[in-house]
Design a protein around this motif. Structure first.
Motif, PDB file in Angstrom:
ATOM      1  N   SER A  30       0.833  -1.209   0.000  1.00  0.00           N
ATOM      2  CA  SER A  30       0.000   0.000   0.000  1.00  0.00           C
ATOM      3  C   SER A  30       0.865   1.256   0.000  1.00  0.00           C
ATOM      4  CB  SER A  30      -0.923   0.000   1.226  1.00  0.00           C
ATOM      5  OG  SER A  30      -1.774  -1.122   1.214  1.00  0.00           O
ATOM      6  N   MET A  31       1.887   1.267   0.845  1.00  0.00           N
ATOM      7  CA  MET A  31       2.756   2.439   0.924  1.00  0.00           C
ATOM      8  C   MET A  31       3.583   2.610  -0.343  1.00  0.00           C
ATOM      9  SD  MET A  31       1.917   3.869   3.664  1.00  0.00           S
ATOM     10  CE  MET A  31       3.105   5.180   3.406  1.00  0.00           C
ATOM     11  N   LEU A  32       4.059   1.511  -0.908  1.00  0.00           N
ATOM     12  CA  LEU A  32       4.829   1.600  -2.150  1.00  0.00           C
ATOM     13  C   LEU A  32       3.968   2.124  -3.293  1.00  0.00           C
ATOM     14  CD1 LEU A  32       7.050  -1.625  -2.098  1.00  0.00           C
ATOM     15  CD2 LEU A  32       7.851   0.740  -2.171  1.00  0.00           C
ATOM     16  N   GLY A  55      10.603   5.022  -0.227  1.00  0.00           N
ATOM     17  CA  GLY A  55      10.139   3.866  -0.988  1.00  0.00           C
ATOM     18  C   GLY A  55      11.162   2.746  -1.010  1.00  0.00           C
ATOM     19  N   ASN A  56      12.432   3.111  -1.035  1.00  0.00           N
ATOM     20  CA  ASN A  56      13.496   2.107  -0.987  1.00  0.00           C
ATOM     21  C   ASN A  56      13.416   1.299   0.306  1.00  0.00           C
ATOM     22  OD1 ASN A  56      16.002   0.769  -1.620  1.00  0.00           O
ATOM     23  ND2 ASN A  56      17.044   2.210  -0.261  1.00  0.00           N
ATOM     24  N   CYS A 278       6.197  -2.655  13.112  1.00  0.00           N
ATOM     25  CA  CYS A 278       6.173  -1.318  13.724  1.00  0.00           C
ATOM     26  C   CYS A 278       6.846  -0.289  12.822  1.00  0.00           C
ATOM     27  CB  CYS A 278       6.856  -1.354  15.087  1.00  0.00           C
ATOM     28  SG  CYS A 278       5.998  -2.341  16.330  1.00  0.00           S
ATOM     29  N   VAL A 279       7.931  -0.690  12.169  1.00  0.00           N
ATOM     30  CA  VAL A 279       8.655   0.232  11.291  1.00  0.00           C
ATOM     31  C   VAL A 279       7.784   0.667  10.113  1.00  0.00           C
ATOM     32  CG1 VAL A 279      10.590   0.416   9.665  1.00  0.00           C
ATOM     33  CG2 VAL A 279      10.952  -0.569  11.934  1.00  0.00           C
ATOM     34  N   THR A 280       7.013  -0.266   9.546  1.00  0.00           N
ATOM     35  CA  THR A 280       6.157   0.095   8.409  1.00  0.00           C
ATOM     36  C   THR A 280       5.166   1.191   8.780  1.00  0.00           C
ATOM     37  OG1 THR A 280       4.561  -1.653   8.965  1.00  0.00           O
ATOM     38  CG2 THR A 280       6.287  -2.211   7.389  1.00  0.00           C
ATOM     39  N   ILE A 281       4.739   1.195  10.033  1.00  0.00           N
ATOM     40  CA  ILE A 281       3.771   2.199  10.489  1.00  0.00           C
ATOM     41  C   ILE A 281       4.478   3.485  10.909  1.00  0.00           C
ATOM     42  CG2 ILE A 281       1.972   2.693  12.191  1.00  0.00           C
ATOM     43  CD1 ILE A 281       1.473  -0.362  12.300  1.00  0.00           C
ATOM     44  N   ILE A 282       5.533   3.333  11.710  1.00  0.00           N
ATOM     45  CA  ILE A 282       6.239   4.506  12.235  1.00  0.00           C
ATOM     46  C   ILE A 282       6.874   5.316  11.105  1.00  0.00           C
ATOM     47  CG2 ILE A 282       8.183   5.247  13.669  1.00  0.00           C
ATOM     48  CD1 ILE A 282       7.620   2.835  15.465  1.00  0.00           C
ATOM     49  N   LEU A 283       7.398   4.626  10.104  1.00  0.00           N
ATOM     50  CA  LEU A 283       8.081   5.307   9.004  1.00  0.00           C
ATOM     51  C   LEU A 283       7.169   6.313   8.312  1.00  0.00           C
ATOM     52  CD1 LEU A 283      10.668   5.510   7.327  1.00  0.00           C
ATOM     53  CD2 LEU A 283       9.820   3.642   5.901  1.00  0.00           C
ATOM     54  N   ALA A 284       5.904   5.964   8.168  1.00  0.00           N
ATOM     55  CA  ALA A 284       4.959   6.882   7.521  1.00  0.00           C
ATOM     56  C   ALA A 284       4.716   8.121   8.374  1.00  0.00           C
ATOM     57  CB  ALA A 284       3.643   6.160   7.255  1.00  0.00           C
ATOM     58  N   PHE A 285       4.742   7.955   9.696  1.00  0.00           N
ATOM     59  CA  PHE A 285       4.461   9.075  10.585  1.00  0.00           C
ATOM     60  C   PHE A 285       5.653  10.011  10.748  1.00  0.00           C
ATOM     61  CE2 PHE A 285       1.003   6.263  11.844  1.00  0.00           C
ATOM     62  CZ  PHE A 285      -0.043   7.162  12.004  1.00  0.00           C
ATOM     63  N   ILE A 286       6.865   9.476  10.669  1.00  0.00           N
ATOM     64  CA  ILE A 286       8.037  10.337  10.859  1.00  0.00           C
ATOM     65  C   ILE A 286       8.483  10.987   9.553  1.00  0.00           C
ATOM     66  CG2 ILE A 286       8.827   8.882  12.756  1.00  0.00           C
ATOM     67  CD1 ILE A 286      11.092   7.926  10.900  1.00  0.00           C
ATOM     68  N   SER A 287       7.856  10.615   8.441  1.00  0.00           N
ATOM     69  CA  SER A 287       8.212  11.188   7.140  1.00  0.00           C
ATOM     70  C   SER A 287       7.202  12.283   6.793  1.00  0.00           C
ATOM     71  CB  SER A 287       8.207  10.104   6.057  1.00  0.00           C
ATOM     72  OG  SER A 287       9.051   9.025   6.413  1.00  0.00           O
ATOM     73  N   ASN A 292       2.209  14.772   4.773  1.00  0.00           N
ATOM     74  CA  ASN A 292       1.590  15.929   4.127  1.00  0.00           C
ATOM     75  C   ASN A 292       0.838  15.543   2.858  1.00  0.00           C
ATOM     76  OD1 ASN A 292       2.626  17.585   6.115  1.00  0.00           O
ATOM     77  ND2 ASN A 292       4.459  18.133   4.948  1.00  0.00           N
ATOM     78  N   LEU A 293       1.425  14.640   2.088  1.00  0.00           N
ATOM     79  CA  LEU A 293       0.742  14.189   0.872  1.00  0.00           C
ATOM     80  C   LEU A 293      -0.544  13.452   1.215  1.00  0.00           C
ATOM     81  CD1 LEU A 293       3.785  12.956  -1.258  1.00  0.00           C
ATOM     82  CD2 LEU A 293       2.311  14.916  -1.755  1.00  0.00           C
ATOM     83  N   TRP A 294      -0.487  12.676   2.288  1.00  0.00           N
ATOM     84  CA  TRP A 294      -1.686  11.952   2.708  1.00  0.00           C
ATOM     85  C   TRP A 294      -2.777  12.928   3.161  1.00  0.00           C
ATOM     86  CZ3 TRP A 294      -4.140   7.516   2.476  1.00  0.00           C
ATOM     87  CH2 TRP A 294      -5.161   7.247   3.387  1.00  0.00           C
ATOM     88  N   ILE A 295      -2.386  13.938   3.935  1.00  0.00           N
ATOM     89  CA  ILE A 295      -3.351  14.936   4.410  1.00  0.00           C
ATOM     90  C   ILE A 295      -3.946  15.714   3.238  1.00  0.00           C
ATOM     91  CG2 ILE A 295      -3.582  17.085   5.719  1.00  0.00           C
ATOM     92  CD1 ILE A 295      -1.553  15.964   7.706  1.00  0.00           C
ATOM     93  N   ASN A 296      -3.083  16.082   2.289  1.00  0.00           N
ATOM     94  CA  ASN A 296      -3.546  16.872   1.150  1.00  0.00           C
ATOM     95  C   ASN A 296      -4.424  16.080   0.192  1.00  0.00           C
ATOM     96  OD1 ASN A 296      -2.180  19.135   2.052  1.00  0.00           O
ATOM     97  ND2 ASN A 296      -0.321  18.646   0.909  1.00  0.00           N
ATOM     98  N   SER A 297      -4.255  14.760   0.182  1.00  0.00           N
ATOM     99  CA  SER A 297      -5.026  13.936  -0.753  1.00  0.00           C
ATOM    100  C   SER A 297      -6.303  13.380  -0.135  1.00  0.00           C
ATOM    101  CB  SER A 297      -4.167  12.774  -1.261  1.00  0.00           C
ATOM    102  OG  SER A 297      -3.755  11.954  -0.185  1.00  0.00           O
ATOM    103  N   THR A 298      -6.556  13.740   1.125  1.00  0.00           N
ATOM    104  CA  THR A 298      -7.772  13.283   1.803  1.00  0.00           C
ATOM    105  C   THR A 298      -8.517  14.476   2.369  1.00  0.00           C
ATOM    106  OG1 THR A 298      -6.663  12.999   3.944  1.00  0.00           O
ATOM    107  CG2 THR A 298      -6.648  11.116   2.429  1.00  0.00           C
TER     108      THR A 298
END
Length: 317
Positions: A30-32, A55-56, A278-287, A292-298
């Motif tokens: 989903s994130m990729l 993404g890497n 945990c990293v898959t979730i935390i990584l999205a929050f610390i980036s 911002n892209l998620w907030i702007n697209s919703t």
């Protein structure tokens, strides 16, 4: 512990690892997909590079979960069918090699993000460090290096088949190999990441007055943001390593007493999988670029209005 209890415990852990890994695959895909879409859509170079590096890391996480499921499918079969099942093949060792390489790439992908943030602060005038194509090449080089540094363990037969766990890995008794690859996989990226943060912090503190004279207010805002991200990457890396503490404790117990619990390998991989989930979730929050892209697209963008100007006063010391 009697064999019946051990059998049930093994099955519970096996199914847990496979279940958590399946969840990790869904999150990573989903994130990729989200990242790839915005890399193609977005024209701002800095955002595209940040998304590429994130993404890497998600790509490494995806491969990790896939390989874990592949490995533990055999482990589960072994625990169900017992001694009539064997996975003692060359392919088993190759599978262990790829899994170890992906873990190595995962830690170094986090370090690449730290180096990028470091360059954004220290070498903000260098356009070379803002090239999207160069960062693609750097990522490819990172993966090649990871495959190369782990390859001696494969060619020197350091990956051994564990008959009680029905998969291959570097055994706890192989002291020199574990220490060597512990340094390569964990210590080196940790040192580089923390080093980037400390060096940047000291340089900004020592040259604070000169910085104030030559950089604009917007650049100060960017530097402060990059410092925050760099600090979060250090925290994330430290968080990842803490989940390897159980393996370290088991390793030390084995070295000093010669005792190795039957559940040692199971706990090791379960802790790894939980860490990466945990990293898959935390990584999205610390980036911030992803957030911002998620907030702007919703619809959440109405709750978090975007500031079009930098703050009037920004402290960088």
């Amino acid at each position: 512990m009697n064999s019946s209890t051990q059998y049930i415990t093994n099955l519970i852990i096996d199914y847990s690892i496979i279940g958590f890994s399946s969840t990790g695959i869904l999150i990573s895909i989903s994130m990729l997909t989200f990242i790839l879409y915005h890399i193609i859509k977005n024209k701002i170079k800095s955002i595209r590079i940040a998304l590429l590096l994130t993404g890497n890391m998600y790509f490494a996480l995806l491969l990790f979960f896939i390989l874990i499921i592949d490995t533990y499918t055999y482990t589960l079969e072994g625990h169900i069918y017992g001694n009539i099942f064997t996975n003692n093949t060359k392919l088993c060792r190759v599978r262990a090699y790829f899994l170890t390489t992906v873990i190595c790439a995962l830690f170094y992908s986090n370090t690449l993000q730290a180096i990028y943030r470091f360059c954004r602060i220290i070498f903000y005038m260098k356009k070379t460090f803002q090239s999207f194509q160069i960062h693609i090449i750097i990522i490819v080089i990172q993966w090649i290096i990871c495959f190369i540094v782990i390859s001696p363990a494969l060619f020197l037969n350091r990956f051994e088949y564990l008959p009680d766990d029905y998969h291959c890995q570097i055994p706890y008794g192989n002291f020199q190999t574990i220490i060597l690859y512990g340094i390569i996989i964990y210590i080196i990226p940790l040192t580089i990441t923390i080093g980037c943060y400390i060096f940047t912090l000291r340089k900004m503190h020592n040259e604070n007055n000169r910085f104030r004279q030559i950089i604009t207010q917007i650049q100060r805002f960017i530097i402060q943001r990059e410092m925050n991200i760099l600090f979060r990457l250090c925290i994330l890396l430290g968080f990842m390593i803490t989940f390897f503490i159980p393996s370290t404790i088991i390793f030390l117990i084995n070295q000093f007493t010669g005792y190795l619990p039957w559940w040692s390998s199971q706990i090791r991989w379960l802790s790894y999988v939980l860490s990466m989930i945990c990293v898959t979730i935390i990584l999205a929050f610390i980036s911030p670029h992803i957030r911002n892209l998620w907030i702007n697209s919703t619809g959440f963008r109405k709750l978090f209005p975007k500031n079009k100007t930098a703050p009037a006063v920004i402290k960088i010391n």
